[in-house]
Design a protein around this motif. Structure first.
Motif, short mmCIF file in Angstrom:
data_model
loop_
_atom_site.label_atom_id
_atom_site.label_comp_id
_atom_site.label_asym_id
_atom_site.label_seq_id
_atom_site.Cartn_x
_atom_site.Cartn_y
_atom_site.Cartn_z
N ILE A 6 9.92 -10.75 33.03
CA ILE A 6 10.39 -9.80 32.02
C ILE A 6 10.76 -10.57 30.76
N TYR A 7 10.21 -10.13 29.64
CA TYR A 7 10.54 -10.73 28.34
C TYR A 7 11.24 -9.70 27.46
N LEU A 8 12.40 -10.08 26.95
CA LEU A 8 13.19 -9.23 26.06
C LEU A 8 12.83 -9.53 24.62
N LEU A 9 12.52 -8.49 23.85
CA LEU A 9 12.15 -8.63 22.45
C LEU A 9 13.19 -7.90 21.60
N PRO A 10 14.21 -8.61 21.10
CA PRO A 10 15.21 -7.96 20.25
C PRO A 10 14.62 -7.55 18.91
N GLY A 11 15.37 -6.74 18.21
CA GLY A 11 14.97 -6.31 16.88
C GLY A 11 15.60 -7.16 15.79
N TRP A 12 15.58 -6.63 14.59
CA TRP A 12 16.12 -7.30 13.42
C TRP A 12 17.56 -7.74 13.67
N LEU A 13 17.90 -8.94 13.34
CA LEU A 13 19.23 -9.55 13.49
C LEU A 13 19.57 -9.93 14.92
N ASN A 14 18.62 -9.75 15.86
CA ASN A 14 18.83 -10.13 17.25
C ASN A 14 19.77 -9.14 17.95
N SER A 15 19.92 -9.27 19.24
CA SER A 15 20.81 -8.41 20.02
C SER A 15 22.14 -9.13 20.25
N ASP A 16 23.24 -8.47 19.88
CA ASP A 16 24.57 -9.08 20.03
C ASP A 16 24.98 -9.14 21.50
N PRO A 17 26.06 -9.85 21.82
CA PRO A 17 26.45 -10.05 23.22
C PRO A 17 26.72 -8.76 24.00
N ASP A 18 27.12 -7.68 23.32
CA ASP A 18 27.40 -6.42 24.01
C ASP A 18 26.17 -5.53 24.16
N HIS A 19 25.08 -5.93 23.57
CA HIS A 19 23.84 -5.16 23.64
C HIS A 19 23.31 -5.19 25.07
N TRP A 20 22.71 -4.10 25.50
CA TRP A 20 22.18 -4.05 26.87
C TRP A 20 21.14 -5.14 27.11
N GLN A 21 20.36 -5.53 26.08
CA GLN A 21 19.39 -6.62 26.29
C GLN A 21 20.11 -7.93 26.63
N SER A 22 21.19 -8.22 25.93
CA SER A 22 21.94 -9.45 26.20
C SER A 22 22.57 -9.39 27.58
N ARG A 23 23.06 -8.23 27.95
CA ARG A 23 23.66 -8.07 29.28
C ARG A 23 22.62 -8.23 30.38
N TRP A 24 21.41 -7.72 30.15
CA TRP A 24 20.33 -7.89 31.12
C TRP A 24 19.94 -9.36 31.23
N GLU A 25 19.90 -10.05 30.10
CA GLU A 25 19.55 -11.47 30.10
C GLU A 25 20.55 -12.26 30.94
N THR A 26 21.83 -11.97 30.75
CA THR A 26 22.89 -12.69 31.46
C THR A 26 22.91 -12.33 32.95
N ALA A 27 22.86 -11.03 33.25
CA ALA A 27 23.03 -10.58 34.63
C ALA A 27 21.75 -10.68 35.46
N LEU A 28 20.60 -10.48 34.83
CA LEU A 28 19.36 -10.38 35.59
C LEU A 28 18.39 -11.55 35.36
N GLY A 29 18.73 -12.43 34.41
CA GLY A 29 17.92 -13.61 34.20
C GLY A 29 16.63 -13.38 33.44
N HIS A 30 16.51 -12.24 32.74
CA HIS A 30 15.31 -12.00 31.94
C HIS A 30 15.28 -12.97 30.76
N SER A 31 14.10 -13.24 30.24
CA SER A 31 13.92 -14.21 29.16
C SER A 31 13.87 -13.51 27.80
N ARG A 32 14.65 -14.02 26.86
CA ARG A 32 14.63 -13.51 25.50
C ARG A 32 13.62 -14.32 24.68
N VAL A 33 12.79 -13.63 23.91
CA VAL A 33 11.90 -14.31 22.99
C VAL A 33 12.68 -14.58 21.71
#
Length: 193
Positions: free
Chosen positions: A6-33
């Motif tokens: 799974i690759y996470l693709l944030p939008g403009w300005l990136n996803s902040d720590p409270d964003h669900w993408q950041s939470r998924w990255e931390t909890a589920l180990g998905h990779s952020r581009v």
């Protein structure tokens, strides 16, 4: 069948720590581009970076990835898919809150994301939109989803479906991702990747 990366693709300005993408990255180990410039996103640079990341992941030779895009990340998926020679490395995409980058009131940093790529995506996709997204009217989001061939899901009045929307870990999104990942098929190649 193996679980797709799974690759996470944030939008403009990136996803902040409270964003669900950041939470998924931390909890589920998905990779952020990660992009080199989150403030002045250049479409060509973002597309090249996505190609680079997907080509650099040897796992995708056997099991293609699923992309999880938020906001401008959705426009990235559409633009990349319209131009890349490596779309077989992706099995599906979850597209959340695509912005209307053609709207006249969009910030100047996003002007090079015009026109919006409207080619049909070469892999299954689901677009999740909100009825009160400040960055895209529901009818415009539905038009994009239809052009991309994405299944459209209307989440209700949840703003931009970001940290300000109070989604937390967004279990509904995790369920959509799990469903999309299970339906994603193996790599099919017509020629060299």
């Amino acid at each position: 069948m193996k679980t797709p990366p799974i690759y996470l693709l944030p939008g403009w300005l990136n996803s902040d720590p409270d964003h669900w993408q950041s939470r998924w990255e931390t909890a589920l180990g998905h990779s952020r581009v990660e992009q080199s410039d989150w403030e002045w996103p250049r479409r060509g640079d973002w597309m090249a970076r996505l190609d680079e990341v997907l080509l650099g992941d040897a796992r995708l030779n056997e099991t293609p990835a699923v992309l999880v895009a938020h906001s401008l990340g959705c426009q990235l998926v559409a633009s990349w898919a319209a131009h890349s020679q490596h779309t077989a490395r992706v099995a599906g995409a979850l597209l959340v809150a695509p912005p209307d980058s053609e709207h006249p009131q969009m910030p100047p940093q996003l002007h090079n994301w015009r026109p919006i790529a409207r080619q049909r995506l070469p892999f299954p996709s689901v677009a999740v939109i909100s009825t009160d997204d400040p960055f895209c009217a529901p009818d415009r989001a539905a038009e994009m989803a239809a052009a991309w061939g994405a299944k459209l899901l209307v989440a209700g009045p949840l703003g931009h479906l970001n940290s300000a929307s109070g989604l937390g870990d967004w279990p509904e999104g995790q369920a959509l991702l799990a469903e999309l990942s299970q339906s994603a098929g193996p790599v099919h190649r017509a020629g060299p990747a």
